[in-house]
Scaffold this active site. Structure first.
Site: not given
Length: 244
Positions: A147-149, A152
């Site tokens: 989810p972070y990838i 961003k």
């Protein structure tokens, strides 16, 4: 206006922008730390106000933008830096709450901010400039959670869309593609685990973590007239991580 301003990159940017003569409106969830920083800036004869709030809340963002206009007469620059991330769990092991937190802070937070900052900039002569904090995870899978990838990557997409839509109105929008930085958010993963730092810096040309001030310097440049021909950019501040 600087979000995520109570610590790390945001706090470093708050001090640096104020030292360069900017009046700063500081937004973050941690009220005590935020007000302490604003007081310190004012003690050094800088201009700063603290507006505690959460970038996930449209009303909180609106309050910060409104305070900027009321206190200082406009909004020339915004550094949308607030973010949230996690390490460790594989995609299929993450629950909905973890996904929602990361996406809401990183993507909806930037969306909320730009939706309220841009109308102010459109209504003033000279337009304005916006810098959004993305990451090396905004163009590559880095080992951070999925989810972070994804979040961003989305920040970079929002940045480029806004740059294209509002460039004719004199608003520049850029993203910082930040490498691993020594912040309070990262410290729990680093404590007593030198292998974590080695992994975070393994691919970089400069085998170290960034200092928050180094990232803040890049944001300052992008918000200044020295970067007047830079918009829609994905500006690497990653110690060479993306070069190899």
């Amino acid at each position: 206006m600087i979000t995520g301003a109570s610590s790390g990159i945001g706090a470093a940017a708050a001090r640096l922008f104020a030292e360069e003569g900017a009046a700063v409106v500081l937004m973050a969830r941690r009220k005590d730390r935020l007000e302490e920083l604003a007081e310190a800036i004012r003690g050094g004869r800088g201009r700063a106000v603290a507006v505690p709030g959460d970038v996930r809340s449209p009303a909180d963002v609106e309050a910060a933008v409104t305070r900027a206009v009321e206190e200082f007469g406009g909004l020339d620059a915004a550094f949308n830096n607030a973010g949230s991330g996690t390490f460790g769990a594989a995609l299929h092991e993450l629950d909905e709450d973890a996904y929602d937190m990361v996406m809401d802070v990183n993507v909806r937070g930037v969306w909320n901010c730009m939706r309220r900052q841009i109308p102010v900039m459109l209504g003033q002569s000279g337009g304005g400039t916006i810098v959004n904090t993305s990451s090396v995870a905004g163009h590559s899978a880095t080992g951070a959670t999925a989810p972070y990838i994804a979040a961003k990557h989305a920040v970079l997409g929002l940045t480029r869309a806004a740059a294209a839509e509002y460039g004719a109105a004199g608003i520049r929008v850029n993203a910082l593609m930040v490498g691993a930085t020594r912040t309070a958010q990262l410290e729990p993963y680093l404590a007593g685990a030198p292998e974590v730092e080695r992994e975070l810096t393994r691919r970089a040309v400069q085998k170290r973590l960034a200092d928050p001030d180094e990232v803040a310097q890049a944001a300052l440049w992008l918000c200044s007239d020295r970067a007047s021909f830079v918009t829609g950019g994905a500006i690497a501040v990653d110690g060479g991580w993306s070069a190899v």
